[in-house]
Design an enzyme around this catalytic site. Structure first.
Site, PDB file in Angstrom:
ATOM      1  N   THR B 146       0.882  -1.182   0.000  1.00  0.00           N
ATOM      2  CA  THR B 146       0.000   0.000   0.000  1.00  0.00           C
ATOM      3  C   THR B 146       0.917   1.229   0.000  1.00  0.00           C
ATOM      4  O   THR B 146       1.369   1.645  -1.050  1.00  0.00           O
ATOM      5  CB  THR B 146      -0.955   0.005   1.217  1.00  0.00           C
ATOM      6  OG1 THR B 146      -0.203  -0.155   2.421  1.00  0.00           O
ATOM      7  CG2 THR B 146      -1.962  -1.106   1.107  1.00  0.00           C
ATOM      8  N   LYS B 168       3.439  -6.975   4.140  1.00  0.00           N
ATOM      9  CA  LYS B 168       3.191  -5.585   3.772  1.00  0.00           C
ATOM     10  C   LYS B 168       2.797  -4.849   5.049  1.00  0.00           C
ATOM     11  O   LYS B 168       2.340  -5.452   6.016  1.00  0.00           O
ATOM     12  CB  LYS B 168       2.099  -5.447   2.718  1.00  0.00           C
ATOM     13  CG  LYS B 168       0.686  -5.727   3.166  1.00  0.00           C
ATOM     14  CD  LYS B 168      -0.021  -4.698   3.997  1.00  0.00           C
ATOM     15  CE  LYS B 168       0.121  -3.294   3.455  1.00  0.00           C
ATOM     16  NZ  LYS B 168      -0.586  -2.341   4.415  1.00  0.00           N
ATOM     17  N   THR B 179       0.427  -3.715  12.226  1.00  0.00           N
ATOM     18  CA  THR B 179      -0.565  -3.762  11.168  1.00  0.00           C
ATOM     19  C   THR B 179       0.059  -4.244   9.917  1.00  0.00           C
ATOM     20  O   THR B 179       0.842  -3.569   9.297  1.00  0.00           O
ATOM     21  CB  THR B 179      -1.109  -2.415  10.816  1.00  0.00           C
ATOM     22  OG1 THR B 179      -1.756  -1.959  11.958  1.00  0.00           O
ATOM     23  CG2 THR B 179      -2.107  -2.529   9.694  1.00  0.00           C
ATOM     24  N   GLU B 259       5.920   4.458   7.488  1.00  0.00           N
ATOM     25  CA  GLU B 259       5.520   5.696   6.824  1.00  0.00           C
ATOM     26  C   GLU B 259       6.295   6.922   7.297  1.00  0.00           C
ATOM     27  O   GLU B 259       6.245   7.311   8.454  1.00  0.00           O
ATOM     28  CB  GLU B 259       4.036   5.941   7.082  1.00  0.00           C
ATOM     29  CG  GLU B 259       3.159   5.051   6.229  1.00  0.00           C
ATOM     30  CD  GLU B 259       1.689   5.147   6.596  1.00  0.00           C
ATOM     31  OE1 GLU B 259       1.371   5.776   7.603  1.00  0.00           O
ATOM     32  OE2 GLU B 259       0.878   4.572   5.853  1.00  0.00           O
ATOM     33  N   ASN B 378      -0.269  10.489   6.634  1.00  0.00           N
ATOM     34  CA  ASN B 378      -1.477  10.093   7.335  1.00  0.00           C
ATOM     35  C   ASN B 378      -2.548  11.162   7.347  1.00  0.00           C
ATOM     36  O   ASN B 378      -3.688  10.910   7.706  1.00  0.00           O
ATOM     37  CB  ASN B 378      -1.124   9.619   8.742  1.00  0.00           C
ATOM     38  CG  ASN B 378      -0.426   8.282   8.675  1.00  0.00           C
ATOM     39  OD1 ASN B 378      -1.013   7.314   8.227  1.00  0.00           O
ATOM     40  ND2 ASN B 378       0.838   8.239   9.056  1.00  0.00           N
TER      41      ASN B 378
END
Lengths: 383, 383
Positions: B146, B168, B179, B259, B378
């Site tokens: 993603t 992932k 996650t 991220e 985010n």
């Protein structure tokens, strides 16, 4: 005029030279009397700063005549030297005003792990105490600011008595106290035990529910002093309401001025089995970085709200949870609700309502969004 | 080649059209056999996504022949329609390969609260299953990305058998699983109960200790399949070590690609009374936004480390705690230690060591710093 709004209190603010910016950094609040009732709530952090340790001793008997506060240095994790410095601050105030050392509380805020330069603080205290004045509340409120962009003050009047307060704190705001220094004064007449009970009840529903970034400071302190100068014993309910109103107003101002925030978010969890569960649910959402980033981005991301409360063990059925952003119920029954594009998060105020449909209790926790400026302020704070 | 490194597994990745970018978004891993032992660990979030609910049913008997995974949509909080969509995905794979629906697990990742467009997913599955190939591991690993910037794969060889894995997940990484979607394959011969016990032991010390941002997803899934194609029953200790090595490698890759992160931080709490307490202490630090911002700013702010562990109830004496950043002990005995200016945080790797001096246990939690880019990714993810 905040802490000097009630009769029988003087205050002053000044500059000892603790901040590189040269801004005011030292404040004293003096309770002229006649009474000296006091109550305090301190951080539950296991690394309490030296001033917290000293103030705890000095407020143990429920009496206090003065509070000295400095910004520009937390005097935390500074060992024996730090304790000695905090005691010296209290003793210097006591000598200047004619009190006993144990009648003076000490509050410090700033960087942890740096010793306070007493050679600056002591002369600063002498100067500030000489300036104590019945209209000095504003100067005191300004002198305790760190990354605050404005002083926080509040005044609520009763029947012949007044409650005033000042606060600082713009980051590290979390429960069990928001990271803050707060001084509250009143000329109502209360015994120390009464004041203590009112203060704990008020902080429980105000400062304890302001959670800017989930971090708890080593220096959190809320001190209340009641001198009875009005000669009036207040009705308990009325006084409790006034004290809570001052605390709520200051807590709101703290969140409104939180570091780098672009939104003030009021998270209400309703339909909870108990008030404690409502608080726990709201606090978990308030601590979700993904949720906070979404609000910064103007995105009513209810999936992140559900993800957050889904990690708790509070009572609810997932299929009965509704989520409402600013009056638009984007999630209904744990699934897709109204069109998320109807939600307008362009304003500064965000009202998030999570309806659990599991009871009658509710609670609101105040928080902020997570922004570039929060990262910037906290990446550069000590460097 | 990750999941296709062991004998008897094929995989493929393709594009169903779920992502606006048009990148690959669909993967299938097929266990050709002979055996079908399977074990799985799922999110403990109380809003488990539809694919998690369906996969839980399908892995309950410890057998599995295939996993289908999509990015571009989490199929979470999507109600009955979502459950039906997840079942349709499993059934489509089963029909294409000649399996039973309950032999297929389903994993989804992407935005919560949006229904999957089955009119795209079903033809996509037909196309991808037609491409299943013993060298398809790379394509599968790419199709589940993603916000990941690179595919995550790992292979560890045993004595005649191999463990392979792909993962992932680049945000919402938190414990009780980070996650993530993870598929692990092996051609070693194990009963389902053995595989389950090895998988739980491995995830406990790897994925469960990767905590990027404290947020737990609705879709976390780790699935392991063992087909016995090597004909070798492995030594339990050796197999456990190999499986743990694959999980640790994938967890490290997840944190490395989290991220917006600019630092990979390994937080070790040592000298703890128990391993659980060491994990609890390290996790609390990993979740301190102030600490994470400080690392982003290159600031070895040990005060924020102490503030964080000071909120826990793990055993330690505040005056005996040492804090070391990249080999410089900036805090000694709860107070000022070596010069903080000696610490170099300019590199990507940060080793934080907190010595509690309260016992012999230790644990390491992996996390990231909090950066402008984390906020950016985010804040803009769903808009």
């Amino acid at each position: 005029m905040s802490v000097t709004a009630p009769h029988g209190f003087t205050a002053a603010g000044g500059t000892a030279g603790l901040k590189p910016s040269g801004r005011p950094d030292l404040a004293v609040v003096h309770n002229v009397g006649p009474r000296a009732s006091a109550a305090a709530v301190y951080t539950s952090n296991r690394f309490p700063a030296a001033p917290v340790q000293v103030s705890r001793e000095h407020t143990a008997d429920g009496e206090l005549r003065a509070v000295v506060l400095n910004s520009g240095g937390a005097n935390a994790c500074t060992g024996e030297a730090g304790l000695s410095a905090a005691r010296t601050m209290a003793a210097t105030v006591a000598e200047a005003i004619g009190l006993l050392e144990q009648q003076v509380a000490v509050c410090s805020t700033g960087l942890i792990g740096v010793e306070l330069p007493l050679e600056l603080v002591v002369p600063g205290i002498v100067e500030v105490t000489a300036a104590l004045h019945p209209e000095g509340g504003q100067a005191a409120a300004e002198a305790i600011m760190t990354t605050d962009t404005m002083p926080k003050q509040s005044v609520v009047g009763g029947n012949g008595w007044v409650v005033g307060g000042m606060a600082k704190g713009a980051g590290m705001l979390a429960p069990g106290l928001a990271t803050m220094l707060v001084v509250i004064t009143t000329d109502a007449e209360l015994e120390p035990a009464e004041l203590d009970s009112h203060l704990r009840a008020a902080t429980r529903v105000t400062f304890d529910r302001a959670d800017s970034d989930g971090c708890m400071s080593t220096n959190d302190t809320v001190i209340a002093m009641a001198n009875g100068a009005s000669g009036i014993r207040p009705d308990p309910q009325t006084f409790g309401d006034a004290l809570t109103a001052v605390c709520a107003d200051l807590a709101r101002q703290l969140i409104a001025d939180a570091e780098g925030a672009s939104h003030e978010i009021a998270i209400t969890v309703a339909g909870a089995a108990t008030e404690d569960q409502a608080v726990a649910g709201a606090r978990t959402i308030a601590r979700s970085n993904l949720f906070k980033c979404a609000v910064f981005g103007g995105d009513p991301n209810w999936g992140r709200v559900l993800s957050a409360i889904g990690t708790t063990d509070i009572a609810f059925e997932p299929s009965r949870v509704d989520v409402t952003f600013n009056d638009i119920t984007v999630c209904r029954g744990g699934g897709i609700g109204e069109d998320r594009n109807l939600v307008d998060l362009s304003g500064r105020q965000v009202e998030l309502l999570v309806e659990l449909n599991a009871g009658d209790a509710r609670a609101t926790v105040l928080t902020n969004d997570l922004t570039y400026d929060y990262v910037k302020e906290n990446a550069e704070y000590s460097t």
